[in-house]
Design an enzyme around this catalytic site. Structure first.
Site, PDB file in Angstrom:
ATOM      1  CG  LEU A  38      64.613 -16.582  74.838  1.00  0.00           C
ATOM      2  CD1 LEU A  38      64.420 -16.598  73.397  1.00  0.00           C
ATOM      3  CD2 LEU A  38      65.766 -15.930  75.429  1.00  0.00           C
ATOM      4  CG  ASP A  39      64.137 -11.179  79.969  1.00  0.00           C
ATOM      5  OD1 ASP A  39      63.404 -11.671  80.480  1.00  0.00           O
ATOM      6  OD2 ASP A  39      65.071 -10.612  79.929  1.00  0.00           O
ATOM      7  N   PRO A  40      60.777 -10.663  76.711  1.00  0.00           N
ATOM      8  CG  PRO A  40      58.945  -9.587  77.377  1.00  0.00           C
ATOM      9  CD  PRO A  40      60.096 -10.127  78.060  1.00  0.00           C
TER      10      PRO A  40
END
Length: 306
Positions: A38-40
């Site tokens: 998951l992206d930050p």
């Protein structure tokens, strides 16, 4: 020794690697992996594997997923999300001219089996290097379009804010679909540009965010899904006799009755509920693909997610 799958609700700002590193300390083992980053900027469900159960992550990665997201129409960015620099900005009149019917039609066009060009800042590798790393190094990266499946793209609400139109949406899609790209393409179709401002993953296959815990509050021992519970959520089940469990554990093929037409791995369980391993059918026999160590595969008191 602890083994199983752990459902984590990742907070904004954390990377998936951060979540793995924190879980390694909490679980007291280096052997921790995850099934899909998951992206930050994004929050929500991460499925982690601990010790021998990291081998089950192979069967999690390709599962369909569900997201809740906010798409902002009226501005486009270099990354197709809120972390990028602004590229274009529509006028308030252009945004106000977007009709509900146009939004509905745009969403319908992005539903089903579609062709999608991934964002240049994705984790896709280009000649061995992540696309986002090439972009950060100043390269112009153009990734080829590829087929993806968006099974559901539902508009939940819409709000005019700061000269833009924010759409709250729910998306169910196949693995490999980029929600940022959906936001970008919807904005392009409506002629005003678009990007993603919020993203939350709420489901991966049978695993749901309601059964996840934050890294600040997770109790690894209490919330771990045992290898057996995880395996039968992911794969068909084969119940073994005590003798079959022993033979399979020693690498022997076993003869079984019943339907053996299923192609692919099957979870083989001992009479006490322990996951002996994964097998594949060869005629009326089952052949071991991999075995689970008995001291790691004992069932626990966890309740599998519904």
């Amino acid at each position: 020794m602890t083994s199983g799958l752990l459902l984590i609700d990742k907070a904004q700002g954390w990377t998936s690697h951060d979540a793995v590193a924190r879980t390694r300390r909490l679980a007291g083992t280096r052997k921790v992996g995850h099934a899909g980053t998951l992206d930050p900027m994004a929050t929500g469900l991460l499925v982690l594997g601990i010790n021998s159960s990291t081998r089950l992550l192979t069967y999690v990665v390709g599962l369909d997923k569900e997201y809740l997201a906010t798409i902002r129409l009226g501005r486009s960015t270099t990354t197709d999300d809120a972390e990028g620099d602004e590229l274009t900005r529509a006028t308030p009149d252009q945004v106000n001219a977007i009709t509900p019917a146009a939004v509905t039609a745009g969403i319908a066009d992005l539903t089903g089996d579609i062709s999608q060009q991934p964002s240049a800042v994705s984790a896709i590798k280009v000649d061995g290097k992540r696309a986002y790393a090439r972009v950060r190094a100043g390269e112009d990266v153009q990734l080829p379009s590829r087929p993806v499946t968006v099974s559901e793209f539902e508009l939940l609400s819409s709000t005019h804010r700061d000269g833009c139109l924010d759409l709250e949406v729910r998306v169910e899609c196949a693995s490999g679909t980029y929600i940022r790209a959906l936001a970008r393409d919807l904005g392009i179709a409506l002629g005003v540009g678009g990007h993603l401002t919020e993203l939350r993953r709420t489901r991966i296959g049978p695993f749901r965010i309601e059964n996840a815990a934050t890294l600040e509050r997770v109790d690894v021992a209490a919330q771990l899904i045992s290898p057996a519970d995880a395996a039968i959520l992911l794969l068909p089940r084969l119940d073994l006799s005590a003798e079959q469990a022993i033979d399979l554990g020693h690498g022997k093929r076993i003869t079984i009755a019943g339907d053996t037409t299923h192609a692919g791995p099957v979870a083989a369980l001992a009479p006490d509920g322990r996951l002996v391993g994964l097998v594949e059918y060869r005629g009326d026999q089952a052949k071991s693909l991999l075995n689970f160590p008995p001291d790691e595969a004992e069932p626990n008191e966890s309740t599998p997610p519904s």
